[in-house]
Structures are given as C-alpha cells and as structure tokens.
Design a protein around this motif. Structure first.
Motif, PDB file in Angstrom:
ATOM      1  N   ILE A 122      41.221 -11.388  23.449  1.00 40.28           N
ATOM      2  CA  ILE A 122      39.977 -11.171  22.882  1.00 40.28           C
ATOM      3  C   ILE A 122      38.697 -11.632  23.123  1.00 40.28           C
ATOM      4  CG2 ILE A 122      41.035 -10.595  20.602  1.00 40.28           C
ATOM      5  CD1 ILE A 122      40.619 -13.093  19.429  1.00 40.28           C
ATOM      6  N   ALA A 123      38.540 -12.209  24.515  1.00 41.16           N
ATOM      7  CA  ALA A 123      37.112 -12.520  24.957  1.00 41.16           C
ATOM      8  C   ALA A 123      36.192 -11.412  24.886  1.00 41.16           C
ATOM      9  CB  ALA A 123      37.856 -13.040  25.775  1.00 41.16           C
ATOM     10  N   PRO A 124      35.121 -11.666  24.806  1.00 42.22           N
ATOM     11  CA  PRO A 124      33.774 -10.969  24.745  1.00 42.22           C
ATOM     12  C   PRO A 124      34.145  -9.727  25.292  1.00 42.22           C
ATOM     13  CG  PRO A 124      33.266 -12.898  24.125  1.00 42.22           C
ATOM     14  CD  PRO A 124      34.553 -13.536  24.033  1.00 42.22           C
ATOM     15  N   ARG A 125      33.976 -10.566  26.710  1.00 41.52           N
ATOM     16  CA  ARG A 125      33.630  -9.259  27.861  1.00 41.52           C
ATOM     17  C   ARG A 125      35.471  -8.466  28.256  1.00 41.52           C
ATOM     18  NH1 ARG A 125      29.901 -13.463  29.035  1.00 41.52           N
ATOM     19  NH2 ARG A 125      27.447 -12.253  28.778  1.00 41.52           N
ATOM     20  N   VAL A 126      35.974  -8.759  27.532  1.00 42.88           N
ATOM     21  CA  VAL A 126      36.906  -7.895  27.686  1.00 42.88           C
ATOM     22  C   VAL A 126      37.615  -6.941  27.494  1.00 42.88           C
ATOM     23  CG1 VAL A 126      40.129  -8.557  27.974  1.00 42.88           C
ATOM     24  CG2 VAL A 126      38.637 -10.422  28.545  1.00 42.88           C
ATOM     25  N   SER A 127      37.776  -6.350  28.193  1.00 39.16           N
ATOM     26  CA  SER A 127      38.142  -4.927  28.585  1.00 39.16           C
ATOM     27  C   SER A 127      39.489  -4.573  27.234  1.00 39.16           C
ATOM     28  CB  SER A 127      38.271  -3.328  29.282  1.00 39.16           C
ATOM     29  OG  SER A 127      39.345  -3.999  29.770  1.00 39.16           O
ATOM     30  N   GLU A 128      39.577  -2.904  26.096  1.00 36.31           N
ATOM     31  CA  GLU A 128      40.953  -3.224  25.639  1.00 36.31           C
ATOM     32  C   GLU A 128      41.617  -2.903  26.573  1.00 36.31           C
ATOM     33  OE1 GLU A 128      40.964  -2.613  21.684  1.00 36.31           O
ATOM     34  OE2 GLU A 128      39.157  -2.751  21.491  1.00 36.31           O
ATOM     35  N   VAL A 129      41.356  -2.593  27.508  1.00 36.00           N
ATOM     36  CA  VAL A 129      42.714  -2.241  28.555  1.00 36.00           C
ATOM     37  C   VAL A 129      43.404  -3.262  29.010  1.00 36.00           C
ATOM     38  CG1 VAL A 129      43.901  -1.281  30.596  1.00 36.00           C
ATOM     39  CG2 VAL A 129      42.752  -0.059  28.940  1.00 36.00           C
ATOM     40  N   GLU A 130      41.605  -4.412  29.288  1.00 35.79           N
ATOM     41  CA  GLU A 130      42.203  -5.898  29.421  1.00 35.79           C
ATOM     42  C   GLU A 130      43.246  -6.035  28.952  1.00 35.79           C
ATOM     43  OE1 GLU A 130      43.638  -8.682  32.321  1.00 35.79           O
ATOM     44  OE2 GLU A 130      43.228  -7.076  32.619  1.00 35.79           O
ATOM     45  N   GLY A 131      42.403  -6.996  27.488  1.00 42.69           N
ATOM     46  CA  GLY A 131      42.993  -6.922  26.418  1.00 42.69           C
ATOM     47  C   GLY A 131      44.370  -6.692  26.410  1.00 42.69           C
ATOM     48  N   GLY A 132      44.797  -5.690  25.926  1.00 39.17           N
ATOM     49  CA  GLY A 132      45.966  -5.894  25.601  1.00 39.17           C
ATOM     50  C   GLY A 132      47.124  -5.882  26.967  1.00 39.17           C
ATOM     51  N   ARG A 133      46.907  -5.926  28.151  1.00 33.15           N
ATOM     52  CA  ARG A 133      47.712  -6.193  29.343  1.00 33.15           C
ATOM     53  C   ARG A 133      47.868  -7.725  28.635  1.00 33.15           C
ATOM     54  NH1 ARG A 133      47.557  -9.052  33.559  1.00 33.15           N
ATOM     55  NH2 ARG A 133      45.234 -10.003  33.701  1.00 33.15           N
ATOM     56  N   ARG A 134      47.230  -8.175  28.563  1.00 29.78           N
ATOM     57  CA  ARG A 134      47.242  -9.929  28.260  1.00 29.78           C
ATOM     58  C   ARG A 134      48.093  -9.886  27.177  1.00 29.78           C
ATOM     59  NH1 ARG A 134      41.299 -12.356  29.489  1.00 29.78           N
ATOM     60  NH2 ARG A 134      40.546 -11.282  31.429  1.00 29.78           N
ATOM     61  N   ALA A 135      48.147  -9.468  26.280  1.00 26.48           N
ATOM     62  CA  ALA A 135      48.676  -9.875  25.086  1.00 26.48           C
ATOM     63  C   ALA A 135      50.654  -8.876  25.913  1.00 26.48           C
ATOM     64  CB  ALA A 135      48.203  -8.502  23.698  1.00 26.48           C
ATOM     65  N   GLN A 136      50.389  -8.225  26.329  1.00 24.00           N
ATOM     66  CA  GLN A 136      51.714  -7.730  26.785  1.00 24.00           C
ATOM     67  C   GLN A 136      52.493  -8.996  27.181  1.00 24.00           C
ATOM     68  OE1 GLN A 136      51.638  -4.409  29.517  1.00 24.00           O
ATOM     69  NE2 GLN A 136      53.262  -4.349  28.606  1.00 24.00           N
ATOM     70  N   ALA A 137      51.143  -9.801  28.366  1.00 27.60           N
ATOM     71  CA  ALA A 137      52.288 -11.076  29.446  1.00 27.60           C
ATOM     72  C   ALA A 137      53.094 -11.855  27.427  1.00 27.60           C
ATOM     73  CB  ALA A 137      50.900 -10.935  29.897  1.00 27.60           C
ATOM     74  N   LEU A 138      51.605 -12.491  27.156  1.00 29.79           N
ATOM     75  CA  LEU A 138      51.976 -13.043  26.171  1.00 29.79           C
ATOM     76  C   LEU A 138      53.339 -12.716  24.976  1.00 29.79           C
ATOM     77  CD1 LEU A 138      48.352 -14.371  24.171  1.00 29.79           C
ATOM     78  CD2 LEU A 138      50.816 -15.591  25.819  1.00 29.79           C
ATOM     79  N   ALA A 139      53.630 -11.377  24.766  1.00 33.63           N
ATOM     80  CA  ALA A 139      54.583 -10.797  24.143  1.00 33.63           C
ATOM     81  C   ALA A 139      55.726 -10.965  25.353  1.00 33.63           C
ATOM     82  CB  ALA A 139      54.734  -9.337  23.611  1.00 33.63           C
ATOM     83  N   ALA A 140      55.627 -11.039  26.211  1.00 37.11           N
ATOM     84  CA  ALA A 140      56.537 -11.263  27.278  1.00 37.11           C
ATOM     85  C   ALA A 140      57.561 -13.164  27.206  1.00 37.11           C
ATOM     86  CB  ALA A 140      56.201 -10.961  28.568  1.00 37.11           C
ATOM     87  N   TRP A 141      55.949 -13.651  26.992  1.00 37.32           N
ATOM     88  CA  TRP A 141      56.698 -15.098  27.164  1.00 37.32           C
ATOM     89  C   TRP A 141      57.304 -15.076  25.105  1.00 37.32           C
ATOM     90  CZ3 TRP A 141      54.690 -18.172  22.859  1.00 37.32           C
ATOM     91  CH2 TRP A 141      55.501 -19.571  22.778  1.00 37.32           C
ATOM     92  N   TYR A 142      56.904 -14.739  24.792  1.00 30.14           N
ATOM     93  CA  TYR A 142      57.935 -14.939  22.876  1.00 30.14           C
ATOM     94  C   TYR A 142      58.655 -14.116  22.912  1.00 30.14           C
ATOM     95  CZ  TYR A 142      57.986 -14.199  18.001  1.00 30.14           C
ATOM     96  OH  TYR A 142      57.925 -14.436  16.586  1.00 30.14           O
ATOM     97  N   GLU A 143      59.411 -13.107  24.246  1.00 35.05           N
ATOM     98  CA  GLU A 143      60.478 -13.159  23.634  1.00 35.05           C
ATOM     99  C   GLU A 143      61.299 -13.937  24.139  1.00 35.05           C
ATOM    100  OE1 GLU A 143      61.307  -9.825  22.969  1.00 35.05           O
ATOM    101  OE2 GLU A 143      59.976  -9.268  22.088  1.00 35.05           O
ATOM    102  N   ASP A 144      60.576 -14.694  25.536  1.00 33.44           N
ATOM    103  CA  ASP A 144      62.077 -15.785  25.825  1.00 33.44           C
ATOM    104  C   ASP A 144      61.466 -16.979  25.858  1.00 33.44           C
ATOM    105  OD1 ASP A 144      62.804 -13.850  27.710  1.00 33.44           O
ATOM    106  OD2 ASP A 144      61.251 -14.090  28.657  1.00 33.44           O
TER     107      ASP A 144
END
Length: 485
Positions: free
Chosen positions: A69-91
């Motif tokens: 949720i960094a200020p200059r991060v777009s919704e798309v890029e923020g979603g991509r970063r969230a998806q990477a964290l979700a992948a970490w969480y799954e494991d």
C-alpha cells in the motif's frame, strides 16, 4: 565491609544463609508468560520463547506488507505484491501465519492521534456549515491502513478466496489471543459489504450441473448427510429443488444453499423427504414448499447474513414457477433442546399441575405423583422413539420443546441457534412435530422432535418487529403448548 562491626557482618551472613536455604526449599513459582507485541519484537535483535519469526524476518515481512500500500504503488502493482505475499502465506507454518496476523493487527491500525483530532473537530463543527467537511475528515481518519491492505489482497485472482480461508483459520485463534479481534472485525465488515445480497446471484443446482459443483453439495451438506448418489439425485430432480447464492469472485462455490421439497401439505417428518423410493408429488398439485436443509459453506464468512435473503428469493422464484404454492415453511431440527431440558427438567416438572403429574406417574409406573422426579422424566425420555405422540411422556416433551422455542430467550434472542436464524429472518413457529427425525442424530439433539417455521411473506417484517420487542412469533397451537410446558 572492613568498617562494619563484626556482629552486623555475622547477622547478615546468617540471614543470607537462612534466606538461601528457604529459597532452595520453596516451591518454584513460574512467572506468567507475557507475549511481546510486534512493536517490541521489531525493535529486538533476538527472538524469545516460542516466537516464530525472528525480529529480522518480522521486519522483512512488515516491509513487504507496507510495500503493498505504498503511496506511489498502483492498484495493479499492489495486487501483484499482495499475491506474492499470499503465496508465501500458503506455504507458511502456523506460527508464521500467526505473526502475519499480528502484524496486520498491530502495525496497520488507525492513527489514534489523527482520529482524536478529527473527532474533536467534528464535534465542534456539528450544527455549523463546516459539519459535512468535518465528517468527511473523521471518516478518513477512521479508515485504517489495514482496510486498504485487505482491499489489495481482494483484488488479485483468487484473492477473495484467500481472505475467506485466512479468516476461517483466524477464527480458531480468537479465543486464545484477543489481539486478533481487530483483524477479525475488519474482515467481517468488509465481507458484509463485498457479499451484500445485491452482488449475489441465485442459481438452481440440478442433476445436470457440473460434477464439481454437485460434489460441493455433498461436502457442505450440514443438516442431513447425503448417503448416496441416489439420495443426491432425489434432492435435485422431480419435486425437489436446490438453490444457492453465488458471488462473482467465487463462481463455482455456493456460499449458502437450500434444499426444497414441493409437497401437498406441511411436512411433519424428514424421512419421506429423504426417501428416494417415495412417489413424487405431481408438481401441479404441490401447494407447499418445505425448506428442509440450509447449509452455509464458508466458515470465513461467519457473521455475514444472507440466509434470509436466500429464502425470500427462492420463495419468490418458486411462486413465479408454481402459482399454486401457498405455503413456505421449513422442517427444522431443534439442536439445543436436549441439552436445555437436561438443565431445566426440574423447573419443567414443577410447572406440572396435579392431573399431569398423576398421568405421568401412572405412565412411568411410579408409586404416586410424589415419586415423579425430573430424573425419572429424563430417563423415560430416552425411550422417546418407542412412544406414540399422545403418550404422556411424549406430550410432556412436546410441551417442553414448545416452551424452549417460543419463550426461552437470552439477551433478547431465542436460545436455540436454528430458531434464532429463522425467527430473526421473520418466520414464525408453526408446529412442533413428534418423531420428526428418528435418526440417532435427531434423538441426540431433541429426542426426535422437529419444528416447522412458517415464512409468511406478508408478515416477515411484522414478526421481526415482534422479536425486537422481545416477543417470539408463534402459532396459537404452539403458544398453548408452551404455556403448559
């Protein structure tokens, strides 16, 4: 201690020795374990006790969450970063997942000072031209960074499923760690918005539905287990219907589904509805729709209510298809009755008049009404499956069940969980049914008793208002039974 008098040194030495001996013999008292907050752990250099992530790993995970949720991060890029964290969480291991939750709770809460300032400005602006602007500022101050973070997690494909499964796991930990309550409350609030009935789609599930969807019915059926493929087919074809609510983010997963039997009269037993050998009712003769099973599928959506909307929507859909339908009712279990009666049998027996006491004593072959005890009544109730509906013990059980459903409340809500659901949706208690469920489960829950809740679509709001005033809506028959129980 060269300048200290000898007698003082000797006394101190003796006192120290005695204290050491006493300490050696004293029982060991463990200090209560206190868990460090993430604020403390992030400043530390070493992990302690049973902490999972090291301070360094915790700081790295916090940075990754902040980057979403960094200020200059777009919704798309923020979603991509969230998806990477979700992948970490799954494991991740259970302890690592807990640290993830704690970071969300403690590091992404609203700014307390900003909220305080905004609230004070709003209170000062009430009644002035600046009130609207002050309200906007207060709303913004109340929005936590956690909200924006969770919204980013919901944005990527399968993100909604990830959050639902995360909350399902989180719910198990709430009793032992109250620090997680804020995250749970925020997820529930967001889900209530995202899964509003306006965004849900009603679909009929039939024997021709995809196999993966039909398998979900078998998996999630929570009221009456599906015993075979023949049983399943019976629930989906002919004079049977099954409907579910679906969300665009979970197109292959019913959030809640209801099974309906189209019959000629109010059903008093579940066996004929589940028996695939029973002759089907011609659809042009059906006058009553019986909702005999309602199952929620997503534990993570607990607290998000759409069951009432499902029933009303299905009723309207069926009315349009079958104009002869006049009644919409359930055939429901009474899951809390047996446990309640076990605790309240003494009070129930004290309410009996002399005539009823004599009838029950005679039925139990006791030496007079004075020998009738709550223990004797509960022992006789164990033989409920062998009794006729008009037997004295059976009548007593039915009256107690009517009282339990129609009169017993806690904090202004019906005691029984199923009653709480249907009565809260605007139904009324229509009839208590003896031997409605002769299965072992039915006997364990309510000595085989079942109940009909009637959905009168014209009186739903009236019944809800009654309940809000502390009055449960029930038929005259049930009210009369409850008064005698």
């Amino acid at each position: 201690m060269n300048n200290v008098p000898e007698w003082i040194s000797r006394s101190v030495s003796l006192l120290t020795s005695a204290r050491s001996a006493a300490d050696a013999n004293a029982p060991v008292v463990e200090k209560p374990k206190t868990e460090r907050s993430t604020h403390v752990r992030l400043q530390a250099s070493m992990r302690r006790g049973e902490e999972c992530l090291s301070p360094r790993a915790l700081r790295r995970l916090l940075t990754q969450l902040q980057d979403v949720i960094a200020p200059r991060v777009s919704e798309v890029e923020g979603g991509r970063r969230a998806q990477a964290l979700a992948a970490w969480y799954e494991d991740a291991e259970p302890g690592e997942r807990r640290d993830f939750w704690l970071l969300l709770c403690e590091q992404f809460s609203p700014d307390a000072s900003r909220f305080k300032t905004a609230r004070e400005r709003y209170e000062a602006a009430v009644g002035t031209p600046n009130e609207a602007q002050a309200e906007i500022a207060l709303r913004r101050a109340m929005t936590s960074p956690r909200t924006r973070l969770l919204q980013r997690f919901a944005a990527f494909p399968d993100g909604m499923r990830f959050l639902i499964e995360l909350r399902a796991e989180l719910l198990k930990a709430l009793k032992t760690d109250k620090r997680l309550l804020a995250l749970d409350a925020e997820l529930e609030q967001l889900f209530s918005t995202w899964f509003d009935v306006a965004f849900l789609q009603l679909k009929r599930l039939s024997w021709d539905s995809p196999a993966s969807l039909i398998e979900k019915l078998i998996k999630y059926e929570a009221v009456h287990d599906i015993r075979s493929w023949a049983d399943l087919k019976n629930r989906l074809a002919g004079d049977r219907r099954c409907y579910g609510f679906f969300h665009p983010s979970l197109p292959t997963e019913p959030l809640i589904f209801v099974e309906v039997a189209l019959v000629e009269h109010l059903s008093d037993s579940i066996a004929p509805l589940l028996d695939e050998t029973v002759a089907q009712v011609p659809l042009d003769r059906a006058t009553t729709a019986i909702f005999y099973s309602i199952s929620s599928t997503q534990t993570g959506l607990r607290g998000v209510s759409f069951g009432d909307s499902l029933i009303k929507t299905v009723a309207e859909t069926l009315s349009a298809e079958f104009p002869r339908l006049r009644q919409f009712a359930t055939l429901s279990p009474i899951p809390g009755f047996r446990a309640w009666l076990g605790k309240n049998a003494a009070q129930a027996s004290e309410r009996l008049d002399d005539k009823r006491r004599a009838e029950l004593a005679g039925a139990l072959a006791l030496d007079g009404p004075e020998a009738l005890t709550s223990a004797a009544l509960l022992a006789a109730a164990e033989q409920a499956s062998t009794l006729e509906a008009r037997a004295p013990v059976a009548l007593w059980l039915q009256q107690c069940a009517a009282r339990y459903l129609a009169l017993e409340m806690v904090d202004g809500r019906p005691v029984d969980p199923v009653a709480r659901f249907h009565l809260g949706n605007g139904a009324r208690i229509e009839r208590v049914n003896w031997a409605g469920d002769r299965s072992a489960k039915g006997h364990k829950q309510a000595y085989g008793l079942m109940v009909n809740y009637l959905y009168d679509l014209k009186r739903i709001d009236k019944h809800r208002s009654q309940l809000a005033e502390g009055k449960i809506a029930a038929s005259r028959e049930v009210e009369k039974m409850a008064a005698g129980g």
